[in-house]
Design an enzyme around this catalytic site. Structure first.
Site, PDB file in Angstrom:
ATOM      1  N   ASP A 138      26.687  62.992  29.092  1.00  0.00           N
ATOM      2  CA  ASP A 138      25.833  63.967  28.685  1.00  0.00           C
ATOM      3  C   ASP A 138      25.950  64.566  27.448  1.00  0.00           C
ATOM      4  O   ASP A 138      24.805  64.636  26.363  1.00  0.00           O
ATOM      5  CB  ASP A 138      25.800  64.955  29.718  1.00  0.00           C
ATOM      6  CG  ASP A 138      24.734  66.126  29.483  1.00  0.00           C
ATOM      7  OD1 ASP A 138      23.862  65.992  30.327  1.00  0.00           O
ATOM      8  OD2 ASP A 138      24.645  66.917  28.603  1.00  0.00           O
ATOM      9  N   PRO A 167      20.941  67.231  29.577  1.00  0.00           N
ATOM     10  CA  PRO A 167      20.046  65.918  29.655  1.00  0.00           C
ATOM     11  C   PRO A 167      20.245  65.329  31.124  1.00  0.00           C
ATOM     12  O   PRO A 167      19.461  64.652  31.429  1.00  0.00           O
ATOM     13  CB  PRO A 167      21.008  65.132  28.477  1.00  0.00           C
ATOM     14  CG  PRO A 167      21.363  66.277  27.793  1.00  0.00           C
ATOM     15  CD  PRO A 167      21.753  67.261  28.582  1.00  0.00           C
ATOM     16  N   ASP A 168      21.231  65.228  31.658  1.00  0.00           N
ATOM     17  CA  ASP A 168      21.529  64.697  32.840  1.00  0.00           C
ATOM     18  C   ASP A 168      20.600  65.155  33.954  1.00  0.00           C
ATOM     19  O   ASP A 168      19.767  64.370  34.645  1.00  0.00           O
ATOM     20  CB  ASP A 168      22.844  64.804  33.372  1.00  0.00           C
ATOM     21  CG  ASP A 168      23.966  63.708  33.186  1.00  0.00           C
ATOM     22  OD1 ASP A 168      23.469  62.565  33.324  1.00  0.00           O
ATOM     23  OD2 ASP A 168      24.910  64.012  32.827  1.00  0.00           O
ATOM     24  N   LYS A 169      20.427  66.453  34.123  1.00  0.00           N
ATOM     25  CA  LYS A 169      19.646  67.111  34.960  1.00  0.00           C
ATOM     26  C   LYS A 169      18.238  66.940  34.644  1.00  0.00           C
ATOM     27  O   LYS A 169      17.090  66.907  35.363  1.00  0.00           O
ATOM     28  CB  LYS A 169      20.015  68.441  35.305  1.00  0.00           C
ATOM     29  CG  LYS A 169      21.533  68.603  35.934  1.00  0.00           C
ATOM     30  CD  LYS A 169      21.920  70.083  36.271  1.00  0.00           C
ATOM     31  CE  LYS A 169      22.342  70.757  35.018  1.00  0.00           C
ATOM     32  NZ  LYS A 169      23.049  72.078  35.151  1.00  0.00           N
TER      33      LYS A 169
END
Length: 395
Positions: A138, A167-169
């Site tokens: 991330d 960013p991941d989510k």
């Protein structure tokens, strides 16, 4: 009553966060998500806050899924995965570009098993380019997308990371929406397709309408610090912290009344919305000097009475006990068979005719392997051969 994605089967070969969070959302909406893991399980199982071999991160990213542990370097394991794919609607993987092809399950191979499947590839940077083969976490995407620059310290200009994996989510949400769109298109056309998305692309697109909006007009770009609308609206009071925002003229006038600062209304710097944005630093400094003199609750009552957007800044342990969260009936508690009592937020999107819900706890490694293969018609001997390299226990 089943959820909106009932009867949709998803084969989930993802690990870490972006892929598992995507498929968890789909499981909450009724999809049968089969998590295919190696013998040692998803790495997140072993990361921080572990209870009986299962991390709290894994519990929160993989609820409602079924797990099967397969050795994909073994013929029996690959044959079992191939048989599962024949029954599936969606195949999701987030290996680095080229890896899934070397494993024998690239799009062409998977589509030969189920020609109308939705094949989803989540990557860090895309399938080509100088960063394509790089490992990604991330913070790397925060750095490349401009998010760290947006968070820069106002005094020093030093970039800062957001202390949660945005960013991941964001990628997970983008991917989940794309899966449902692809399923809808297949319902209309009968044709499956390959959905590709990169974390970097998802984050730049997410940031653009505000964080990068100054670069919208070609040839008239605005320097990042001047184009950035958002401010760090954290204000200290006598006993804690609150946030206050006033964008419209009505809200600004209400703020001036609530703070007893009618003279701000005559200040040329703050008479218009654009002026208040341009002179945000001065405006925030003045407001902070006033808010420090009273307790949070008193300020919130005054601001609410004038219709000014405001809220207390809650500590993490206060979030799930807040009155609004309770009225929203957001939190659920249930008994996990391994780790004990678990607390989770229910799905945010509610469907009045096809109810969503937490389908069940996060699985142990390979916990459902036998039942999954039995549902495919495997004999006891075939099940034993397919799972011989895996494990149904939590390690």
């Amino acid at each position: 009553m089943p959820g909106p994605l009932a009867d949709v089967r998803i084969i989930d070969l993802t690990s870490m966060v972006s892929g598992p969070a995507c498929t968890m959302l789909l499981a909450d909406q009724g999809a049968d998500v089969i998590k295919v893991e190696p013998k040692e399980g998803d790495l997140v199982r072993r990361m921080s806050d572990r209870s009986h071999g299962m991390s709290t991160g894994f519990i929160s990213l993989n609820r409602g899924k079924r797990s099967i542990a397969l050795d994909l370097k073994d013929d029996a394991g690959t044959e079992a995965l191939a048989d599962l794919i024949r029954t599936a609607d969606v195949f999701v993987q987030n290996f680095r570009p080229g890896t899934i092809e070397r494993m024998g399950f690239g799009e062409e191979a998977v589509r030969s098993l189920r020609d109308d499947i939705i094949y989803v590839s989540i990557s860090g940077f895309g399938a080509a380019g100088p960063y394509a083969a790089k490992r990604v976490y991330d913070p790397v995407i925060q750095a490349l997308s401009g998010l760290a620059d947006i968070q820069s310290d106002g005094a020093t200009g030093r970039p800062k990371m957001v202390r949660t994996i945005i960013p991941d989510k964001t990628t997970a949400l983008t991917a989940a929406q794309a899966v449902t769109a692809a399923l809808f298109a297949r319902e209309r056309t009968g044709i499956g397709q390959h959905v590709r998305l990169a974390m970097l692309d998802a984050m730049v697109a997410y940031l653009w309408p505000e964080g990068l909006v100054g670069h919208t007009l070609v040839g008239h770009e605005v320097h990042g610090s001047r184009a950035q609308f958002a401010q760090d609206l954290v204000f200290e009071t006598q006993d804690g912290y609150i946030t206050v925002g006033a964008v419209s003229d009505i809200e600004w006038h209400g703020l001036c009344r609530a703070t007893g600062k009618d003279e701000w209304l005559a200040d040329e710097r703050f008479k218009t919305t654009s002026g208040r944005v341009k002179n945000a630093a001065a405006r925030i400094e003045l407001l902070q000097a006033v808010l420090r003199d009273r307790r949070s609750e008193e300020w919130l009552q005054r601001l609410d009475a004038e219709g000014v957007p405001c809220a207390p800044i809650l500590r993490r342990e206060e979030v799930y006990t807040h009155a609004q969260i309770k009225v929203n009936d957001l939190m659920r508690e249930f008994d996990h068979p391994v780790v004990g009592r678990v607390r989770q937020p229910k799905p945010a999107a509610h469907f009045d005719r096809t109810p969503e819900g937490i389908a069940g706890p996060a699985p142990g490694i390979g916990e459902h392997g036998r039942e999954i293969l039995a549902s495919l018609g495997y004999s006891r001997e075939q099940i034993g051969a397919s799972l011989s390299a895996g494990t149904s226990s939590i390690t």
